[in-house]
Design an enzyme around this catalytic site. Structure first.
Site, PDB file in Angstrom:
ATOM      1  N   SER A   1       0.834  -1.200   0.000  1.00  0.00           N
ATOM      2  CA  SER A   1       0.000   0.000   0.000  1.00  0.00           C
ATOM      3  C   SER A   1       0.876   1.260   0.000  1.00  0.00           C
ATOM      4  CB  SER A   1      -0.960  -0.053   1.196  1.00  0.00           C
ATOM      5  OG  SER A   1      -2.014   0.852   1.035  1.00  0.00           O
TER       6      SER A   1
ATOM      7  N   HIS B   1      -7.530  -5.820   0.387  1.00  0.00           N
ATOM      8  CA  HIS B   1      -6.333  -4.984   0.358  1.00  0.00           C
ATOM      9  C   HIS B   1      -5.233  -5.505   1.287  1.00  0.00           C
ATOM     10  CE1 HIS B   1      -3.973  -1.431  -0.295  1.00  0.00           C
ATOM     11  NE2 HIS B   1      -4.101  -1.001   0.953  1.00  0.00           N
TER      12      HIS B   1
END
Length: 253
Positions: A84, A234
């Site tokens: 990320s 995610h």
């Protein structure tokens, strides 16, 4: 200097956490990489975990922090796993200092611009009033209406620590994040390029890397491949650590 957890011996492997994360999130995977012959350095980025707090917070200074860390630890060339926001730091580091990077793994983030999307989480964080000396359960109660997802809330709660007896706080620098929230989504510079082997790895249920993003990824990283881990979002490395480990080791080795 950035705080880090170092384990193992062999080829240096840097692991860089995402926004609001810290090195502790990668402890078990780090041990697995160390067990197969890597010297693993799991970093806490500035304003996160046990690293220093600073009013300056953007990708340029975070990439510079990584360079200074490598220099301080005599790491001439490293492989990097970044998740990320940490993946964005890793991408900028690799394209700015390509001679310092052997292989690059970018987990569930692309080089594009991402509009702010943490508003609910920020509302929850800013609703916590540590001056009232809440205990851990009261902090979680405050967060719950804003962050109903249990996994995300536990991820945040890992950052709650005792500054001193009777006084909790967040490890991360919330004030600076409030002032610099737009920095998180910044795109990689237009001319950035890294030609060594790069693996992009995404969650099948995540929307962070879409098929339409592939031309832009290939422009910046012409020697890249993309792997999708099905049925994860995610936080793919936490949801399916076995698949994440296997895919990354296959690439790194």
């Amino acid at each position: 200097m950035l705080y880090s957890r170092i384990e193992g011996s062999g080829d240096p492997l840097l692991i860089i956490h995402g926004f609001l994360g810290m090195s502790d999130n990668w402890k078990s995977l780090g041990s697995q990489y160390a067990a197969i012959g890597f010297q693993v350095h799991i970093l806490d980025l500035r304003n996160h975990g046990k690293s220093f707090h600073s009013d300056e917070f953007n990708y340029d200074v975070m990439a510079q922090d990584v360079l200074e860390y490598c220099t301080e630890h005599s790491l001439e060339k490293v492989s990097i796993i970044g998740h990320s926001m940490g993946g964005k730091v890793a991408m900028l580091f690799a394209t700015t200092f390509p001679e310092r990077v052997e292989k690059l793994v970018v987990a569930d983030i692309g080089p594009k611009y991402y509009p702010p999307h943490h508003q609910e989480i920020f509302a929850g964080l800013n609703a916590v009033d540590f001056s009232k000396k809440p205990d851990r359960s009261e902090v979680e109660e405050t967060l719950y209406p804003y962050i109903p997802d249990f996994g995300t809330r536990q991820f945040i709660m890992k950052n709650v620590f005792w500054v001193e007896p009777g006084q909790l706080d967040f490890r991360f620098n919330l004030k600076v994040f409030n002032n610099n929230i737009d920095e998180i989504g910044t795109a990689l510079p237009e001319n950035a390029k890294f030609t060594n082997s790069t693996l992009f790895i995404r969650g099948g249920n995540s929307k962070y890397i879409l098929d339409v993003d592939l031309p832009q990824i290939e422009k910046h990283f012409p020697n890249s491949s993309l792997v999708t881990i099905p049925n994860v979002g995610h936080w793919l490395h936490a949801e399916n650590p076995k698949a994440f480990f296997e895919e990354t080791v296959h690439f790194l080795k």
